[in-house]
Design a protein around this motif. Structure first.
Motif, PDB file in Angstrom:
ATOM      1  N   ARG A  56     -43.972  88.229  78.170  1.00 30.99           N
ATOM      2  CA  ARG A  56     -44.415  89.078  79.291  1.00 30.99           C
ATOM      3  C   ARG A  56     -43.503  90.300  79.413  1.00 30.99           C
ATOM      4  O   ARG A  56     -43.967  91.422  79.640  1.00 30.99           O
ATOM      5  N   CYS A  57     -42.217  90.083  79.246  1.00 27.84           N
ATOM      6  CA  CYS A  57     -41.264  91.196  79.321  1.00 27.84           C
ATOM      7  C   CYS A  57     -41.434  92.162  78.157  1.00 27.84           C
ATOM      8  O   CYS A  57     -41.368  93.391  78.336  1.00 27.84           O
ATOM      9  N   LEU A  58     -41.659  91.630  76.971  1.00 34.90           N
ATOM     10  CA  LEU A  58     -41.851  92.490  75.804  1.00 34.90           C
ATOM     11  C   LEU A  58     -43.092  93.362  75.980  1.00 34.90           C
ATOM     12  O   LEU A  58     -43.085  94.553  75.647  1.00 34.90           O
ATOM     13  N   ALA A  59     -44.144  92.770  76.505  1.00 34.45           N
ATOM     14  CA  ALA A  59     -45.380  93.529  76.719  1.00 34.45           C
ATOM     15  C   ALA A  59     -45.184  94.635  77.754  1.00 34.45           C
ATOM     16  O   ALA A  59     -45.856  95.671  77.698  1.00 34.45           O
ATOM     17  N   ALA A  60     -44.264  94.413  78.678  1.00 37.82           N
ATOM     18  CA  ALA A  60     -44.024  95.380  79.751  1.00 37.82           C
ATOM     19  C   ALA A  60     -42.990  96.433  79.372  1.00 37.82           C
ATOM     20  O   ALA A  60     -42.715  97.340  80.165  1.00 37.82           O
ATOM     21  N   GLY A  61     -42.399  96.313  78.187  1.00 32.80           N
ATOM     22  CA  GLY A  61     -41.407  97.296  77.763  1.00 32.80           C
ATOM     23  C   GLY A  61     -40.073  97.171  78.476  1.00 32.80           C
ATOM     24  O   GLY A  61     -39.340  98.160  78.633  1.00 32.80           O
ATOM     25  N   VAL A  62     -39.743  95.962  78.897  1.00 34.58           N
ATOM     26  CA  VAL A  62     -38.491  95.715  79.616  1.00 34.58           C
ATOM     27  C   VAL A  62     -37.298  96.020  78.710  1.00 34.58           C
ATOM     28  O   VAL A  62     -37.289  95.661  77.537  1.00 34.58           O
ATOM     29  N   LYS A  63     -36.262  96.657  79.264  1.00 31.12           N
ATOM     30  CA  LYS A  63     -35.107  97.076  78.463  1.00 31.12           C
ATOM     31  C   LYS A  63     -34.006  96.004  78.395  1.00 31.12           C
ATOM     32  O   LYS A  63     -33.166  96.034  77.489  1.00 31.12           O
ATOM     33  N   ALA A  64     -33.975  95.075  79.355  1.00 35.66           N
ATOM     34  CA  ALA A  64     -32.973  94.009  79.322  1.00 35.66           C
ATOM     35  C   ALA A  64     -33.557  92.768  79.970  1.00 35.66           C
ATOM     36  O   ALA A  64     -34.238  92.852  81.004  1.00 35.66           O
ATOM     37  N   VAL A  65     -33.285  91.610  79.347  1.00 37.26           N
ATOM     38  CA  VAL A  65     -33.699  90.337  79.917  1.00 37.26           C
ATOM     39  C   VAL A  65     -32.448  89.516  80.203  1.00 37.26           C
ATOM     40  O   VAL A  65     -31.587  89.344  79.342  1.00 37.26           O
ATOM     41  N   ILE A  66     -32.353  89.047  81.417  1.00 36.73           N
ATOM     42  CA  ILE A  66     -31.195  88.277  81.869  1.00 36.73           C
ATOM     43  C   ILE A  66     -31.588  86.809  81.822  1.00 36.73           C
ATOM     44  O   ILE A  66     -32.570  86.399  82.444  1.00 36.73           O
ATOM     45  N   SER A  67     -30.834  86.011  81.059  1.00 35.04           N
ATOM     46  CA  SER A  67     -31.259  84.640  80.778  1.00 35.04           C
ATOM     47  C   SER A  67     -30.102  83.655  80.876  1.00 35.04           C
ATOM     48  O   SER A  67     -28.960  83.955  80.495  1.00 35.04           O
ATOM     49  N   ASP A  68     -30.428  82.444  81.365  1.00 32.25           N
ATOM     50  CA  ASP A  68     -29.478  81.334  81.318  1.00 32.25           C
ATOM     51  C   ASP A  68     -29.320  80.816  79.900  1.00 32.25           C
ATOM     52  O   ASP A  68     -28.367  80.083  79.600  1.00 32.25           O
ATOM     53  N   ARG A  69     -30.260  81.170  79.019  1.00 30.75           N
ATOM     54  CA  ARG A  69     -30.325  80.624  77.654  1.00 30.75           C
ATOM     55  C   ARG A  69     -30.279  81.767  76.635  1.00 30.75           C
ATOM     56  O   ARG A  69     -31.240  81.990  75.893  1.00 30.75           O
ATOM     57  N   PRO A  70     -29.179  82.509  76.568  1.00 33.94           N
ATOM     58  CA  PRO A  70     -29.147  83.676  75.682  1.00 33.94           C
ATOM     59  C   PRO A  70     -29.389  83.342  74.221  1.00 33.94           C
ATOM     60  O   PRO A  70     -30.077  84.100  73.522  1.00 33.94           O
ATOM     61  N   ALA A  71     -28.849  82.220  73.726  1.00 34.34           N
ATOM     62  CA  ALA A  71     -29.044  81.867  72.311  1.00 34.34           C
ATOM     63  C   ALA A  71     -30.515  81.628  72.009  1.00 34.34           C
ATOM     64  O   ALA A  71     -31.025  82.049  70.963  1.00 34.34           O
ATOM     65  N   TYR A  72     -31.212  80.954  72.908  1.00 34.47           N
ATOM     66  CA  TYR A  72     -32.635  80.667  72.729  1.00 34.47           C
ATOM     67  C   TYR A  72     -33.452  81.961  72.726  1.00 34.47           C
ATOM     68  O   TYR A  72     -34.329  82.155  71.860  1.00 34.47           O
ATOM     69  N   ILE A  73     -33.162  82.845  73.655  1.00 36.96           N
ATOM     70  CA  ILE A  73     -33.898  84.108  73.732  1.00 36.96           C
ATOM     71  C   ILE A  73     -33.615  84.969  72.505  1.00 36.96           C
ATOM     72  O   ILE A  73     -34.528  85.601  71.936  1.00 36.96           O
ATOM     73  N   LEU A  74     -32.375  85.002  72.055  1.00 36.69           N
ATOM     74  CA  LEU A  74     -32.039  85.757  70.847  1.00 36.69           C
ATOM     75  C   LEU A  74     -32.782  85.203  69.631  1.00 36.69           C
ATOM     76  O   LEU A  74     -33.263  85.971  68.785  1.00 36.69           O
ATOM     77  N   ASP A  75     -32.888  83.894  69.550  1.00 39.54           N
ATOM     78  CA  ASP A  75     -33.604  83.273  68.433  1.00 39.54           C
ATOM     79  C   ASP A  75     -35.083  83.649  68.470  1.00 39.54           C
ATOM     80  O   ASP A  75     -35.681  83.951  67.427  1.00 39.54           O
ATOM     81  N   LEU A  76     -35.685  83.644  69.651  1.00 40.91           N
ATOM     82  CA  LEU A  76     -37.088  84.046  69.770  1.00 40.91           C
ATOM     83  C   LEU A  76     -37.287  85.498  69.329  1.00 40.91           C
ATOM     84  O   LEU A  76     -38.262  85.836  68.647  1.00 40.91           O
ATOM     85  N   LEU A  77     -36.363  86.370  69.729  1.00 41.54           N
ATOM     86  CA  LEU A  77     -36.458  87.772  69.327  1.00 41.54           C
ATOM     87  C   LEU A  77     -36.298  87.926  67.820  1.00 41.54           C
ATOM     88  O   LEU A  77     -37.005  88.736  67.197  1.00 41.54           O
ATOM     89  N   ASP A  78     -35.388  87.158  67.239  1.00 38.79           N
ATOM     90  CA  ASP A  78     -35.225  87.195  65.780  1.00 38.79           C
ATOM     91  C   ASP A  78     -36.507  86.767  65.085  1.00 38.79           C
ATOM     92  O   ASP A  78     -36.907  87.357  64.064  1.00 38.79           O
ATOM     93  N   GLN A  79     -37.154  85.718  65.598  1.00 43.34           N
ATOM     94  CA  GLN A  79     -38.414  85.255  65.010  1.00 43.34           C
ATOM     95  C   GLN A  79     -39.469  86.358  65.046  1.00 43.34           C
ATOM     96  O   GLN A  79     -40.195  86.565  64.073  1.00 43.34           O
ATOM     97  N   ARG A  80     -39.536  87.076  66.157  1.00 45.62           N
ATOM     98  CA  ARG A  80     -40.524  88.157  66.281  1.00 45.62           C
ATOM     99  C   ARG A  80     -40.189  89.310  65.363  1.00 45.62           C
ATOM    100  O   ARG A  80     -41.095  89.949  64.795  1.00 45.62           O
ATOM    101  N   ASP A  81     -38.909  89.591  65.195  1.00 48.98           N
ATOM    102  CA  ASP A  81     -38.516  90.656  64.272  1.00 48.98           C
ATOM    103  C   ASP A  81     -38.904  90.318  62.839  1.00 48.98           C
ATOM    104  O   ASP A  81     -39.412  91.173  62.094  1.00 48.98           O
ATOM    105  N   ARG A  82     -38.676  89.063  62.445  1.00 52.91           N
ATOM    106  CA  ARG A  82     -39.031  88.642  61.086  1.00 52.91           C
ATOM    107  C   ARG A  82     -40.535  88.685  60.870  1.00 52.91           C
ATOM    108  O   ARG A  82     -41.019  89.088  59.803  1.00 52.91           O
ATOM    109  N   ALA A  83     -41.286  88.294  61.893  1.00 54.67           N
ATOM    110  CA  ALA A  83     -42.753  88.290  61.776  1.00 54.67           C
ATOM    111  C   ALA A  83     -43.300  89.714  61.663  1.00 54.67           C
ATOM    112  O   ALA A  83     -44.360  89.917  61.063  1.00 54.67           O
ATOM    113  N   ALA A  84     -42.563  90.672  62.242  1.00 56.67           N
ATOM    114  CA  ALA A  84     -43.040  92.053  62.236  1.00 56.67           C
ATOM    115  C   ALA A  84     -42.718  92.778  60.939  1.00 56.67           C
ATOM    116  O   ALA A  84     -43.226  93.868  60.678  1.00 56.67           O
ATOM    117  N   GLN A  85     -41.857  92.194  60.104  1.00 56.09           N
ATOM    118  CA  GLN A  85     -41.459  92.843  58.861  1.00 56.09           C
ATOM    119  C   GLN A  85     -42.543  92.776  57.779  1.00 56.09           C
ATOM    120  O   GLN A  85     -43.325  91.861  57.752  1.00 56.09           O
TER     121      GLN A  85
END
Length: 265
Positions: free
Chosen positions: A236-265
């Motif tokens: 939801r945040c990515l679709a909205a163009g959010v510049k920063a996401v504040i999370s209790d689970r930074p490692a999990y969110i970073l992993d999700l972003l990495d997955q999306r980056d790899r899928a976009a390559q």
């Protein structure tokens, strides 16, 4: 554009919030920024504590604002997170130096000494008995680090418009984040906050007010969202163009972003 991942009170899903251990874990996980709440002690020290009272995180009566730093230093701010760890023979030994009350100065020193640039999002809590003294002490500390300028890695957040105005007067270069917990206040807020202020809605507002993110973006302001802990909310945040996401689970969110980056390559 990939959003910055901000560790909410440190890696607070796994570790006790606002402890040095939680922040070191978040840094090691690769968080781009750390988020903390600050309160002023009776003897004028800024400490990283969310609640005004100590019951939840230090299992004792009392209020942060009525206690001196030395008194807070006697308390355990981590045991509540894993109350049965003493009975677990396989639990790792605790480093008590990472479990006590954390001063803002110590957190900023940790960031300054880290081997890469790390930003810090500092929320001043209001109302408080010390009023504007909180922001005054905060800006004084930022000056000690040379972090009161536009190049500062620090940004200051608050639900209090007045508190952010104080920071703007005292340190004009520091970035400011107006936090939002009610979508209905946005039409008024957008008229009074600075043109370059960031807006920080809770993730619930993006769920409940579908047009809010678009309205904020059209006003020319960046969006930083709290607290983003699930894949659905990250999308939801990515679709909205959010510049920063504040999370209790930074490692999990970073992993999700990495997955999306790899899928976009």
């Amino acid at each position: 554009m990939r959003p910055q991942v901000v560790a909410h009170r440190g890696a607070s899903h796994e570790m006790a919030e606002h402890t040095l251990g939680a922040y070191v874990e978040a840094l090691d996980e690769g968080a781009g920024a750390l988020e903390c709440d600050v309160r002023l002690t009776a003897d004028g020290h800024l400490v990283c504590v969310h609640d005004s009272t100590l019951r939840r995180t230090a299992s004792t009566r009392g209020r942060v604002s009525t206690m001196e730093l030395a008194e807070l230093a006697e308390l355990d701010f981590a045991a509540w997170k894993n109350p049965w760890s003493d009975l677990d023979d396989e639990a790792p030994d605790r480093d008590e130096t990472l479990d006590g009350v954390l001063t803002l100065r110590k957190l900023l020193e940790t960031v300054a000494d880290y081997d890469r640039r790390v930003e810090v999002a500092i929320e001043t809590k209001h109302p408080t008995r010390y009023g504007g003294l909180v922001e005054k002490r905060l800006v004084e500390m930022l000056r000690d680090f040379g972090w009161e300028t536009e190049q500062s890695p620090v940004r200051v957040m608050s639900f209090s418009f007045t508190a952010l105005q104080r920071v703007e007067r005292l340190a004009h270069g520091v970035r400011l984040v107006q936090l939002l917990d009610r979508g209905s206040t946005w039409p008024m807020v957008r008229r009074v906050i600075g043109k370059d202020w960031i807006v920080g809605p809770g993730i619930r507002l993006l769920r409940d007010w579908p047009g809010l993110a678009d309205s904020i973006t059209k006003s020319g302001r960046d969006i930083h969202v709290w607290t983003v802990n699930t894949e659905e909310d990250l999308d939801r945040c990515l679709a909205a163009g959010v510049k920063a996401v504040i999370s209790d689970r930074p490692a999990y969110i970073l992993d999700l972003l990495d997955q999306r980056d790899r899928a976009a390559q």
